[in-house]
Design a protein around this motif. Structure first.
Motif, PDB file in Angstrom:
ATOM      1  N   ARG A 182       0.896   2.413  -6.366  1.00 33.41           N
ATOM      2  CA  ARG A 182       0.453   3.895  -5.956  1.00 33.41           C
ATOM      3  C   ARG A 182       0.679   4.653  -7.280  1.00 33.41           C
ATOM      4  O   ARG A 182      -0.104   5.566  -7.663  1.00 33.41           O
ATOM      5  N   ARG A 183       2.124   4.652  -7.768  1.00 36.34           N
ATOM      6  CA  ARG A 183       2.365   5.402  -8.936  1.00 36.34           C
ATOM      7  C   ARG A 183       1.497   5.015 -10.188  1.00 36.34           C
ATOM      8  O   ARG A 183       1.247   5.908 -11.164  1.00 36.34           O
ATOM      9  N   VAL A 184       1.262   3.611 -10.494  1.00 35.26           N
ATOM     10  CA  VAL A 184       0.558   3.267 -11.595  1.00 35.26           C
ATOM     11  C   VAL A 184      -0.882   3.965 -11.358  1.00 35.26           C
ATOM     12  O   VAL A 184      -1.811   4.233 -12.363  1.00 35.26           O
ATOM     13  N   ALA A 185      -1.525   3.839 -10.140  1.00 33.76           N
ATOM     14  CA  ALA A 185      -2.700   4.331  -9.874  1.00 33.76           C
ATOM     15  C   ALA A 185      -2.804   5.789 -10.419  1.00 33.76           C
ATOM     16  O   ALA A 185      -3.911   6.304 -10.924  1.00 33.76           O
ATOM     17  N   GLU A 186      -1.785   6.421  -9.908  1.00 30.29           N
ATOM     18  CA  GLU A 186      -1.661   7.991 -10.144  1.00 30.29           C
ATOM     19  C   GLU A 186      -1.556   8.284 -11.435  1.00 30.29           C
ATOM     20  O   GLU A 186      -2.433   9.138 -12.131  1.00 30.29           O
ATOM     21  N   LEU A 187      -0.946   7.639 -12.233  1.00 30.67           N
ATOM     22  CA  LEU A 187      -0.752   7.759 -13.736  1.00 30.67           C
ATOM     23  C   LEU A 187      -2.131   7.346 -14.417  1.00 30.67           C
ATOM     24  O   LEU A 187      -2.733   8.339 -15.426  1.00 30.67           O
ATOM     25  N   TRP A 188      -2.805   6.449 -13.995  1.00 30.63           N
ATOM     26  CA  TRP A 188      -4.331   6.211 -14.535  1.00 30.63           C
ATOM     27  C   TRP A 188      -5.075   7.564 -14.238  1.00 30.63           C
ATOM     28  O   TRP A 188      -6.121   7.531 -14.979  1.00 30.63           O
ATOM     29  N   THR A 189      -4.956   8.273 -13.308  1.00 36.89           N
ATOM     30  CA  THR A 189      -5.716   9.338 -12.947  1.00 36.89           C
ATOM     31  C   THR A 189      -5.387  10.424 -14.360  1.00 36.89           C
ATOM     32  O   THR A 189      -6.386  11.298 -14.324  1.00 36.89           O
ATOM     33  N   ARG A 190      -4.605  10.330 -14.870  1.00 36.69           N
ATOM     34  CA  ARG A 190      -4.066  11.463 -15.734  1.00 36.69           C
ATOM     35  C   ARG A 190      -4.359  10.694 -17.329  1.00 36.69           C
ATOM     36  O   ARG A 190      -3.747  11.353 -18.130  1.00 36.69           O
ATOM     37  N   LEU A 191      -5.045   9.828 -17.270  1.00 36.80           N
ATOM     38  CA  LEU A 191      -5.284   8.995 -18.881  1.00 36.80           C
ATOM     39  C   LEU A 191      -5.780  10.226 -19.662  1.00 36.80           C
ATOM     40  O   LEU A 191      -5.363  10.061 -21.027  1.00 36.80           O
ATOM     41  N   ASP A 192      -6.647  10.869 -19.353  1.00 32.49           N
ATOM     42  CA  ASP A 192      -7.365  12.119 -20.172  1.00 32.49           C
ATOM     43  C   ASP A 192      -6.536  13.211 -20.410  1.00 32.49           C
ATOM     44  O   ASP A 192      -6.846  14.125 -21.234  1.00 32.49           O
ATOM     45  N   GLU A 193      -5.434  13.438 -19.749  1.00 30.64           N
ATOM     46  CA  GLU A 193      -4.546  14.714 -20.066  1.00 30.64           C
ATOM     47  C   GLU A 193      -3.721  14.413 -21.337  1.00 30.64           C
ATOM     48  O   GLU A 193      -3.649  13.272 -21.840  1.00 30.64           O
ATOM     49  N   SER A 194      -3.238  15.707 -21.592  1.00 30.86           N
ATOM     50  CA  SER A 194      -2.293  15.424 -22.933  1.00 30.86           C
ATOM     51  C   SER A 194      -0.928  15.248 -22.487  1.00 30.86           C
ATOM     52  O   SER A 194       0.217  15.934 -22.633  1.00 30.86           O
ATOM     53  N   ILE A 195      -0.734  13.845 -22.164  1.00 27.63           N
ATOM     54  CA  ILE A 195       0.792  13.346 -21.916  1.00 27.63           C
ATOM     55  C   ILE A 195       0.577  12.166 -22.483  1.00 27.63           C
ATOM     56  O   ILE A 195      -0.175  11.490 -23.232  1.00 27.63           O
ATOM     57  N   ASP A 196       2.098  11.452 -22.868  1.00 24.83           N
ATOM     58  CA  ASP A 196       2.220  10.475 -23.589  1.00 24.83           C
ATOM     59  C   ASP A 196       1.890   9.261 -22.830  1.00 24.83           C
ATOM     60  O   ASP A 196       2.808   8.695 -22.028  1.00 24.83           O
TER      61      ASP A 196
END
Length: 109
Positions: free
Chosen positions: A10-24
């Protein structure tokens, strides 16, 4: 304490939704993968995908290879290597790409 696979997924899937945000993105994926056993195929694949998705293909290739080897698929790992290499050697591009395909398709390649 053993990792809860469903929560980790779930946490990996959630991170993938943020790929285009300006996070590392890669650093965050690395942190998630660090929760798993070192050298585990799933984690290696996720790290490879993270690098690949931010344009770091060269860093992704050895991670994909290690994941395939961990899964008992060394021939596919060689195919990944050769396919990646073919992009950097234009003169041999077609030959190397065909060879990489045959390694996986033909028995005894």
């Amino acid at each position: 304490m053993p990792i809860d696979d469903a929560d980790w997924e779930r946490r990996v899937a959630e991170l993938w939704t943020r790929l285009d945000e300006s996070i590392d993105f890669v650093a965050r994926m690395d942190a998630l993968v660090a929760e798993r056993s070192p050298g585990e195929a799933r984690g290696l694949y996720e790290r490879g995908s993270a690098h690949d998705s931010v344009g770091r293909t060269r860093e992704a290739i050895p991670l994909y290879q290690a994941a395939l080897v961990d899964l008992g698929r060394p021939r596919e790992a060689v195919a990944v290597s050769l396919t990646a290499l073919s992009r950097y050697l234009p003169r041999y591009n077609r030959s190397v790409a065909r060879y990489a395909e045959k390694i996986v398709v033909e028995p005894g390649g």
